[in-house]
Design a protein around this motif. Structure first.
Motif, PDB file in Angstrom:
ATOM      1  N   SER A 190       3.360  -0.611   2.029  1.00 43.61           N
ATOM      2  CA  SER A 190       3.099   0.851   1.975  1.00 43.61           C
ATOM      3  C   SER A 190       3.072   1.472   0.495  1.00 43.61           C
ATOM      4  N   ARG A 191       4.026   0.470  -0.361  1.00 44.45           N
ATOM      5  CA  ARG A 191       4.201   1.367  -1.669  1.00 44.45           C
ATOM      6  C   ARG A 191       4.498   0.066  -2.530  1.00 44.45           C
ATOM      7  N   GLY A 192       4.850   0.503  -3.989  1.00 45.45           N
ATOM      8  CA  GLY A 192       5.366  -0.315  -4.930  1.00 45.45           C
ATOM      9  C   GLY A 192       4.338  -1.587  -5.082  1.00 45.45           C
ATOM     10  N   ILE A 193       5.133  -2.803  -5.381  1.00 43.58           N
ATOM     11  CA  ILE A 193       4.104  -4.000  -5.469  1.00 43.58           C
ATOM     12  C   ILE A 193       3.487  -4.389  -4.349  1.00 43.58           C
ATOM     13  N   GLY A 194       3.784  -4.254  -3.045  1.00 40.33           N
ATOM     14  CA  GLY A 194       3.103  -4.588  -1.745  1.00 40.33           C
ATOM     15  C   GLY A 194       1.671  -3.778  -1.834  1.00 40.33           C
ATOM     16  N   PRO A 218      12.332  -6.428 -14.263  1.00 39.93           N
ATOM     17  CA  PRO A 218      12.666  -5.031 -13.549  1.00 39.93           C
ATOM     18  C   PRO A 218      11.383  -4.463 -13.635  1.00 39.93           C
ATOM     19  N   VAL A 219      10.915  -3.788 -12.368  1.00 40.33           N
ATOM     20  CA  VAL A 219       9.903  -3.162 -11.717  1.00 40.33           C
ATOM     21  C   VAL A 219      10.106  -1.618 -11.536  1.00 40.33           C
ATOM     22  N   ASP A 220       9.424  -0.891 -12.187  1.00 40.33           N
ATOM     23  CA  ASP A 220       9.340   0.656 -11.972  1.00 40.33           C
ATOM     24  C   ASP A 220       9.054   1.101 -10.609  1.00 40.33           C
ATOM     25  N   THR A 221       9.980   0.737  -9.477  1.00 41.95           N
ATOM     26  CA  THR A 221       9.404   1.190  -8.110  1.00 41.95           C
ATOM     27  C   THR A 221      10.742   1.806  -7.380  1.00 41.95           C
ATOM     28  N   GLU A 222      10.280   2.610  -6.257  1.00 34.40           N
ATOM     29  CA  GLU A 222      11.238   3.409  -5.569  1.00 34.40           C
ATOM     30  C   GLU A 222      12.517   2.160  -5.237  1.00 34.40           C
ATOM     31  N   MET A 236      10.517  -1.442 -18.114  1.00 38.34           N
ATOM     32  CA  MET A 236      10.219  -1.802 -16.731  1.00 38.34           C
ATOM     33  C   MET A 236       8.609  -2.075 -16.730  1.00 38.34           C
ATOM     34  N   LEU A 237       8.394  -3.042 -15.789  1.00 33.87           N
ATOM     35  CA  LEU A 237       7.126  -3.350 -15.504  1.00 33.87           C
ATOM     36  C   LEU A 237       6.640  -2.407 -14.400  1.00 33.87           C
ATOM     37  N   ALA A 257       1.521  -6.785  -9.874  1.00 30.79           N
ATOM     38  CA  ALA A 257       0.533  -7.222  -8.967  1.00 30.79           C
ATOM     39  C   ALA A 257      -0.640  -7.889  -9.444  1.00 30.79           C
ATOM     40  N   GLN A 258      -1.185  -7.395 -10.622  1.00 35.71           N
ATOM     41  CA  GLN A 258      -2.443  -8.033 -11.170  1.00 35.71           C
ATOM     42  C   GLN A 258      -2.065  -9.429 -11.653  1.00 35.71           C
ATOM     43  N   VAL A 259      -0.801  -9.692 -12.245  1.00 38.87           N
ATOM     44  CA  VAL A 259      -0.675 -11.144 -12.837  1.00 38.87           C
ATOM     45  C   VAL A 259      -0.288 -12.019 -11.464  1.00 38.87           C
TER      46      VAL A 259
END
Length: 266
Positions: free
Chosen positions: A18-22, A191-195, A210-211, A217-219
């Protein structure tokens, strides 16, 4: 192959979708017109995410509000997908939690919840989906791990261990599944800039670039389709790929651990 398997249609299952990388991965798979099942706890966020995907792309999107910390979560999800007339052709294990504390100070219920969400549920989903993928002649699994899984991280011991587990499991299964037309990959981002990073108990992102979820997701998407086993987006991944060839493991760990602590720990 049984008639029940022949009649069922392929779908992509994304936990934490529902959010972030997913969600960023869901957007990429939706562009291909694939049928998606998004799983998360927040029903309102799931509904919003599904609306956005269907508005932008010609695809079917189903949502399942489920707590992946529950023992029966995997069975509940797969049972629903089967009842709808689908099977999981592509599995994306993206949901995870983290907390920062010394292992000895942690409540055991918290430990069990993290182990269930980060390791046990993804393992059960993987095991059961592989069986159906074999029945249908192929499929794919994409696990989302973390750079923290490449080394021991004090005060993130269980989280880093759970991601290390996913990395090790993926590497082993990639050998086992080679002749079964099932590809499996694991993503090891910095590190990924997500919640997720902000909501992890006690964590405070600091100073380190931050990524974005979209770039990861694209990579990940491209690496998965290309059949890569280990996918390492971001500058830490590049550093690791170079360093692992040149430095002893203990020295590499000693060099990179302060960066991990800077990202996750106060």
């Amino acid at each position: 192959m049984s008639n029940s398997y022949k009649k069922r249609k392929p779908a992509t299952l994304i936990t934490g979708g529902s959010r972030g990388i997913g969600f960023a991965l869901a957007d990429l798979f939706a562009r291909r017109g694939e049928t998606l099942y998004l799983v998360a706890r927040d029903l309102k966020q799931l509904q919003h995410s599904a609306y956005e995907l269907k508005k932008n792309w010609e695809c079917e999107v189903f949502i399942l509000s489920a707590d992946l910390m529950e023992n029966d979560a995997a069975n509940t999800i797969l049972k629903k997908i089967k009842q709808d007339g689908f099977y999981v052709e592509t599995l994306i294990n993206s949901a995870a939690i983290a907390y920062t504390d010394e292992f000895a100070n942690s409540h055991f219920e918290t430990i069990k919840s993290l182990a269930q969400l980060n390791m046990i549920t993804p393992t059960e989903l993987t095991h059961r989906c592989i069986e159906e993928m074999q029945e249908h002649g192929g499929g794919g699994i994409l696990n989302i791990a973390s750079f923290a899984g490449l080394m021991p991280v004090p005060k993130l011991a269980l989280y880093s261990a759970s991601k290390s587990y996913l990395i090790a499991l993926t590497r082993a299964l990639s050998e086992e599944l080679q002749k079964k037309n099932i590809k499996i990959s694991v993503v090891v981002p910095g590190p990924v800039d997500t919640e997720f990073l902000y909501q992890s108990e006690g964590s405070t992102p600091q100073l380190v670039p931050m990524l974005t979820p979209e770039s990861v997701a694209q990579v990940s998407y491209e690496g998965f389709l290309a059949g890569q086993t280990i996918i390492t987006p971001g500058f830490l991944g590049i550093f690791y790929r170079i360093g692992i060839k040149l430095l002893p493991h203990k020295l590499l760990t000693w060099t990179l651990r302060p960066l991990i602590n800077l990202i996750y720990l106060r």
